[in-house]
Design a protein around this motif. Structure first.
Motif, PDB file in Angstrom:
ATOM      1  N   SER A 170     -26.462  10.844 101.313  1.00  0.00           N
ATOM      2  CA  SER A 170     -26.792   9.428 101.447  1.00  0.00           C
ATOM      3  C   SER A 170     -26.263   8.656 100.248  1.00  0.00           C
ATOM      4  O   SER A 170     -26.286   9.151  99.121  1.00  0.00           O
ATOM      5  N   VAL A 171     -25.800   7.457 100.503  1.00  0.00           N
ATOM      6  CA  VAL A 171     -25.323   6.610  99.406  1.00  0.00           C
ATOM      7  C   VAL A 171     -26.051   5.274  99.447  1.00  0.00           C
ATOM      8  O   VAL A 171     -26.371   4.767 100.511  1.00  0.00           O
ATOM      9  N   ASN A 172     -26.290   4.746  98.251  1.00  0.00           N
ATOM     10  CA  ASN A 172     -26.927   3.439  98.128  1.00  0.00           C
ATOM     11  C   ASN A 172     -25.917   2.314  98.228  1.00  0.00           C
ATOM     12  O   ASN A 172     -26.171   1.276  98.821  1.00  0.00           O
ATOM     13  N   SER A 173     -24.791   2.544  97.553  1.00  0.00           N
ATOM     14  CA  SER A 173     -23.801   1.489  97.420  1.00  0.00           C
ATOM     15  C   SER A 173     -22.412   2.095  97.414  1.00  0.00           C
ATOM     16  O   SER A 173     -22.225   3.234  96.974  1.00  0.00           O
ATOM     17  N   MET A 174     -21.468   1.314  97.886  1.00  0.00           N
ATOM     18  CA  MET A 174     -20.065   1.709  97.831  1.00  0.00           C
ATOM     19  C   MET A 174     -19.262   0.566  97.257  1.00  0.00           C
ATOM     20  O   MET A 174     -19.660  -0.611  97.382  1.00  0.00           O
ATOM     21  N   GLY A 175     -18.165   0.902  96.637  1.00  0.00           N
ATOM     22  CA  GLY A 175     -17.369  -0.152  96.042  1.00  0.00           C
ATOM     23  C   GLY A 175     -15.959   0.298  95.717  1.00  0.00           C
ATOM     24  O   GLY A 175     -15.593   1.455  95.959  1.00  0.00           O
ATOM     25  N   TRP A 176     -15.208  -0.634  95.174  1.00  0.00           N
ATOM     26  CA  TRP A 176     -13.832  -0.372  94.779  1.00  0.00           C
ATOM     27  C   TRP A 176     -13.665  -0.693  93.300  1.00  0.00           C
ATOM     28  O   TRP A 176     -14.006  -1.784  92.845  1.00  0.00           O
ATOM     29  N   PHE A 177     -13.149   0.282  92.575  1.00  0.00           N
ATOM     30  CA  PHE A 177     -12.703   0.073  91.213  1.00  0.00           C
ATOM     31  C   PHE A 177     -11.179   0.034  91.251  1.00  0.00           C
ATOM     32  O   PHE A 177     -10.545   0.593  92.138  1.00  0.00           O
ATOM     33  N   ARG A 178     -10.591  -0.602  90.253  1.00  0.00           N
ATOM     34  CA  ARG A 178      -9.142  -0.518  90.114  1.00  0.00           C
ATOM     35  C   ARG A 178      -8.783  -0.317  88.649  1.00  0.00           C
ATOM     36  O   ARG A 178      -9.534  -0.708  87.749  1.00  0.00           O
ATOM     37  N   GLN A 179      -7.634   0.300  88.463  1.00  0.00           N
ATOM     38  CA  GLN A 179      -7.172   0.586  87.109  1.00  0.00           C
ATOM     39  C   GLN A 179      -5.686   0.276  87.024  1.00  0.00           C
ATOM     40  O   GLN A 179      -4.864   0.961  87.643  1.00  0.00           O
ATOM     41  N   ALA A 180      -5.372  -0.762  86.254  1.00  0.00           N
ATOM     42  CA  ALA A 180      -3.983  -1.106  86.017  1.00  0.00           C
ATOM     43  C   ALA A 180      -3.445  -0.237  84.885  1.00  0.00           C
ATOM     44  O   ALA A 180      -4.212   0.315  84.086  1.00  0.00           O
TER      45      ALA A 180
END
Length: 125
Positions: A29-39
């Motif tokens: 189970s997950v509470n939250s999902m998201g996107w990180f980015r790295q330049a």
């Protein structure tokens, strides 16, 4: 691999891309999902997230251009990226926080429980 991303690529400024992130059965189970980015040469930053409670977060740099959504039945999250700019060029990582609560929409890189392998987005001018 627990989170599988797809949809990156090379586009011109002003064009659009849609990223997808599918959670494998090994992800609980997950509470939250998201996107990180790295330049290149920079740290990893959270740019968009969505919680079980329905809250959504966008970093100022992508607000009004990117849209995050998820399909719980498919355990898949999406990031629609419009009006792309050269400064959006980065490796994009899907991320999730484990749990069964409402979740938060802002968390640090080291608070992430699950990561994808990353997908490259390159925007040419």
């Amino acid at each position: 691999v627990q989170l599988v991303e797809s949809g990156g690529g090379l586009v011109q400024a002003g064009e659009s891309l849609r990223l997808s992130c599918a959670a494998s059965e090994s992800v609980g189970s997950v509470n939250s999902m998201g996107w990180f980015r790295q330049a290149s040469g920079k740290g990893r930053e959270l740019i968009a997230s969505i919680s079980n409670g329905g809250r959504i977060y966008y970093a100022d740099s992508v607000k009004d251009r990117f849209t995050i959504s998820k399909d719980d039945a498919r355990r898949t999250m999406y990031l629609q990226m419009n009006s792309l700019k050269p400064e959006d060029t980065a490796m994009y990582y899907c991320a999730a926080q484990g749990g069964s609560g409402l979740g938060v929409v802002i968390w640090a890189e080291d608070e992430t429980d699950y990561w994808g392998q990353g997908t490259q987005v390159t925007v040419s001018s």
